[in-house]
Enzyme design. Structure first.
Site, PDB file in Angstrom:
ATOM      1  CB  ILE A 135      41.019  36.882  71.080  1.00 61.63           C
ATOM      2  CG1 ILE A 135      40.658  37.812  72.248  1.00 61.63           C
ATOM      3  CG2 ILE A 135      40.708  35.434  71.415  1.00 61.63           C
ATOM      4  CD1 ILE A 135      39.195  37.754  72.635  1.00 61.63           C
TER       5      ILE A 135
ATOM      6  CD  GLU B 205      49.974  42.071  71.713  1.00 61.58           C
ATOM      7  OE1 GLU B 205      50.677  42.897  72.307  1.00 61.58           O
ATOM      8  OE2 GLU B 205      49.514  41.051  72.283  1.00 61.58           O
ATOM      9  N   GLY B 206      47.662  44.977  70.611  1.00 59.44           N
ATOM     10  CA  GLY B 206      47.796  46.351  70.129  1.00 59.44           C
ATOM     11  C   GLY B 206      48.787  47.119  70.964  1.00 59.44           C
ATOM     12  N   GLY B 207      48.913  48.403  70.657  1.00 60.11           N
ATOM     13  CA  GLY B 207      49.833  49.231  71.416  1.00 60.11           C
ATOM     14  C   GLY B 207      49.397  49.414  72.856  1.00 60.11           C
ATOM     15  CE1 TYR B 208      44.452  46.316  73.310  1.00 61.16           C
ATOM     16  CE2 TYR B 208      44.412  47.845  71.456  1.00 61.16           C
ATOM     17  CZ  TYR B 208      44.123  46.588  71.994  1.00 61.16           C
ATOM     18  OH  TYR B 208      43.527  45.651  71.226  1.00 61.16           O
ATOM     19  N   GLY B 209      47.954  46.962  74.729  1.00 58.84           N
ATOM     20  CA  GLY B 209      48.156  45.754  75.513  1.00 58.84           C
ATOM     21  C   GLY B 209      47.633  44.549  74.764  1.00 58.84           C
TER      22      GLY B 209
ATOM     23  CB  ILE C 137      42.188  41.296  73.977  1.00 57.54           C
ATOM     24  CG1 ILE C 137      42.227  42.833  73.990  1.00 57.54           C
ATOM     25  CG2 ILE C 137      40.786  40.811  74.359  1.00 57.54           C
ATOM     26  CD1 ILE C 137      41.252  43.465  73.027  1.00 57.54           C
TER      27      ILE C 137
ATOM     28  CE  LYS D  73      42.067  47.752  76.020  1.00 61.14           C
ATOM     29  NZ  LYS D  73      41.198  48.856  75.549  1.00 61.14           N
TER      30      LYS D  73
ATOM     31  CG  ASP E 135      41.466  54.548  68.302  1.00 58.74           C
ATOM     32  OD1 ASP E 135      41.697  54.707  67.091  1.00 58.74           O
ATOM     33  OD2 ASP E 135      41.993  53.657  68.987  1.00 58.74           O
TER      34      ASP E 135
END
Length: 802
Positions: A450, A452-456, A458, A471, A566
């Site tokens: 559900i 998606e980002g630079g961190y990982g 979800i 996450k 952020d």
């Protein structure tokens, strides 16, 4: 009620069994009136002294008895009364037994018994010092007086010495019992038991038994102590003395053993009388020899019982030693596995440290190349001062990058160390295994992703029968572990109705587990993702007010204020009732009062800018100083997006131009409904103040901004949409409901089947004899309950809001 004693574990007193085995009836048939008294004397020969757990208080009672009957055998008896409240380490107070775990209760009961044994051993040492043989006997009971009466009945006690009252209550004119226990024993003990009540080394009262020998009289008074001592002396001799009695006319006729006729009646001559006297003497000698043989056999039987008891004790000790050895071997195996796991983690840390060192060398080589280039340019282009300054500035920036890289490497090493050590520290949230995470996400099914980002990534999942958001941070990213530790540290220690609830974590996979919020992020709702209905202007004002509340809370935390760093709509989540929840604290900063900026008024921290550019404070981008005012700037941009629905990039200039030209109404988001123009204009001016380039000109969230937003939110309460939203909010989430009681849980606990129940309901289910799950009807692997602290905290927050 269990009896524990150092004497042989037999159902009846040793003396009674001893005389029953040797056949007393055969001896009594010879000369009944002489043998009955010695047998009773031997059975009642032992003196029982009742003592308390405090040797200092009961010592005077024992010394009185030892001085009175120095040649007798003694038995120290004690009633152990278990404590109803147990001290708990760390609290400094005592708690009821029902409120303490079974393991702690069991441990404290063992401690009580050890202390009791020490006290009884001290009493035996007192007897040994006075050269008196003594035994010890004790029983466990909730009532001391009932325990004493039970000992008297069970062991047929005939002589008992006990305290009349505490020594501090003793008065020389005391003529009656003062102790409730002494009064109760005197009334409830059988009449055959003779009791001496002692206080401070003095006899207060003596209660004579019903079968006391001749000369002892009836019940005595406190003033008859000398008479009591004389009556006791008659019981001191163990070996009976033959007694010749002449039957009077009042005595009943003994047909089996008639008394010898008198010489004076002339019916028998002297020769026959002498023969009769000789037969009687021989019978008496035979009786005495049988009595001595009975004593010898009794002692041998007692020695045999003692040897059996010692053999059983040795066998029990051997079994216990084998059990302990097995436990030690199992513990050693677990320690070896844990050591191997820590060694592997250490190897991983060393590899990552080597990568950081390689990056450091690379940066240093780059700096050296830049220095060489600068030197060459200085020699060739002396007149190009401006270009030279630019190169110097670039060199300084590279040095800053190197310092930041070193700092991040140090933080990574420290976070790894803390993460590895945190496995042994108590956590205030649940820990999940990687197998549970895989099962919850169906082995990370892409259809469940559900976010998606630079961190990982979800994922939505079902974990322990709860809908959760999982996450997973990128393992190859240097920022991943530090973000994981940072978010765990923040969300596990603070609570707010508008902060996302951290349910647990999986440290081995750098995975965080949150409550699942079905309405997604504010970014999704503003863009009407998946054809979702747009947010009304009332709901947007409510979200802005909640966001101001949670930011004020974070900035005022002590001793470290928290700066999110952020802030953007993608990090603001909405639950089923469109209540906003702030999330993603991976790059937040904790600022102490010691970290001050140049003006010495605002907490700040120098760090590399991270996050979405359109929402970031321009002053933070220029100086690298992160302050609470940086979140104020991001809040202003979000407020403008709530008003207009337009993208964040360049939105401040658009709104400012619309205000200057009087065209703000055309810029408002028509999907939100008919905005009240006065409130919309007020919100636009407030948002532009928050977006000031100089952070000194930005308003304070807790005072200036809150004064504007709170009245607006209150004015929205009369609208139909908000009234419906309030009614929906009163309905609790389904995972707040106990499956047994069908009510909101107050003390949620997780059972072996993975379901969460109200602790009282599940304990009632188990106590009623069930060993299966109330939900699946399968057998439970164990009956242990684990508190669901995260869910309990979320329920408490929901109850406070409603």
């Amino acid at each position: 009620m269990a009896v524990v004693s150092h004497v042989p574990a037999i159902a009846q007193p040793v003396d009674q069994i001893r005389y029953r085995d040797i056949g007393v009836p055969e001896i009594m048939s010879i000369r009944g009136e002489i043998v009955e008294e010695p047998v009773a004397r031997v059975i009642e020969d032992k003196i029982y002294v009742a003592v308390g757990k405090q040797v200092k208080e009961s010592k005077s009672v024992l010394l009185w008895a030892l001085k009175k009957w120095r040649e007798k055998r003694f038995c120290i008896i004690h009633v152990h009364q278990p404590a109803q409240k147990i001290p708990v380490s760390g609290l400094g107070s005592k708690l009821p037994v029902s409120s303490v775990s079974e393991q702690e209760v069991r441990s404290y009961r063992e401690f009580e018994r050890r202390e009791m044994q020490k006290s009884l051993d001290e009493y035996l040492l007192i007897c040994q010092s006075m050269r008196v043989r003594a035994e010890k006997l004790f029983i466990e009971s909730d009532s001391i007086e009932k325990g004493l009466v039970q000992l008297i009945l069970q062991y047929g006690i005939k002589k008992l010495v006990m305290g009349a009252a505490a020594d501090k209550h003793y008065k020389r004119k005391m003529v009656d019992l003062k102790s409730r226990k002494a009064i109760s024993v005197r009334l409830q003990a059988p009449a055959s038991c003779q009791i001496w009540f002692i206080c401070n080394g003095n006899i207060i009262l003596e209660r004579n038994g019903s079968n006391v020998p001749e000369g002892t009289g009836g019940p005595s008074t406190p003033g008859s102590s000398s008479a009591a001592e004389e009556s006791c002396d008659e019981w001191d001799d163990v070996t009976p003395t033959p007694v010749r009695r002449t039957k009077s006319s009042k005595e009943p006729q003994d047909f089996h053993n008639p008394s010898p006729p008198s010489v004076k009646d002339g019916s028998v001559d002297d020769t026959l009388y002498d023969q009769l006297e000789q037969a009687i003497a021989e019978a008496e000698n035979s009786r005495q020899e049988a009595f001595v043989e009975a004593l010898r056999r009794g002692n041998a039987e007692k020695d045999a019982i003692e040897a059996i008891r010692r053999a059983k004790a040795s066998e029990s000790l051997y079994t216990e030693e084998l059990k302990r050895r097995k436990e030690v071997e199992e513990a050693l195996g677990k320690e070896n596995l844990e050591l191997e796991r820590l060694r592997k983690q250490q190897d991983e840390v060393n590899e990552e440290l080597q990568i950081s060192l390689d990056q450091k060398s690379l940066l240093e080589s780059q700096i050296a190349e830049v220095d060489q280039t600068v030197n060459e340019l200085e020699q060739k282009i002396v007149s190009a001062v401006e270009l030279l300054q630019n190169y110097k500035k670039e060199r300084e920036e590279l040095q800053i990058d190197r310092d930041n890289a070193l700092k991040e490497a140090e933080e990574l090493r420290r976070s790894r160390k803390e993460a590895s050590s945190s496995m042994h520290q108590p956590q205030f949230f649940s820990e999940f295994s990687f197998l549970e995470i895989e099962k919850a996400t169906c082995n990370f099914d892409p259809s469940l992703k559900i976010g998606e980002g630079g961190y990982g990534s979800i994922y939505k999942g079902m974990l322990r029968h709860m809908h959760v958001a999982i996450k997973m941070l990128h393992s190859h990213s240097l920022q991943g572990p530090s973000e994981f530790q940072q978010e765990v540290d923040v969300l596990s220690k603070i609570r707010h109705p508008n902060l996302v609830t951290l349910i647990g974590a999986c440290p081995e996979a750098w995975t965080l587990v949150y409550e699942y919020l079905c309405n997604g992020s504010l970014e999704d709702r503003l863009s009407c993702r998946d054809n979702s209905p747009p947010l009304s202007w009332q709901t947007r004002i409510h979200i802005a007010t909640e966001l101001c509340s949670v930011l004020t809370f974070l900035h005022s935390c002590k001793p470290h204020c928290i700066v999110h760093g952020d802030l953007k709509p993608a990090n603001i989540l909405l639950d089923a009732n469109f209540v906003s929840k702030l999330s993603d604290f991976g790059i937040c900063r904790l600022l102490s009062q010691g970290e001050l900026s140049n003006n010495n008024t605002t907490p700040c921290c120098r760090t590399n800018p991270k996050g979405t550019f359109a929402y970031m404070d321009p002053e933070f981008l220029a100086t690298g100083e992160l302050t609470p005012k940086s979140d104020v700037y991001s809040f202003g941009v979000i407020l403008l997006r709530l008003l207009t629905g337009r993208p964040a990039l360049g939105i401040t200039k658009e709104v400012q131009y619309a205000l200057d030209t009087g065209k703000l109404k055309m810029l408002l988001d028509p999907l939100a409904g008919d905005w009240p123009f006065v409130q919309a204009e007020q919100l636009a001016n407030l948002a532009l103040r928050c977006c000031e380039m100089n952070r000194k000109g930005r308003p304070d969230l807790g005072t200036d901004v809150w004064r504007v937003l709170e009245p607006m939110r209150a004015s929205c309460g009369g609208s139909t949409s908000f009234r419906l939203g309030s009614e929906r909010r009163c309905q609790p989430p389904p995972y707040f409901i106990c499956p047994i009681f069908q009510e909101v849980m107050r003390d949620p606990h997780v059972a072996a089947d993975g379901f969460t129940y109200e602790a009282e309901a599940l304990r009632g289910w188990l106590d009623s004899g069930h060993d299966t799950s109330p939900m699946t009807n399968h057998a439970l692997s164990h009956k242990n309950l684990v508190p669901n602290l995260a869910l309990r905290s979320a329920i408490q927050e929901w109850l406070q809001q409603n």
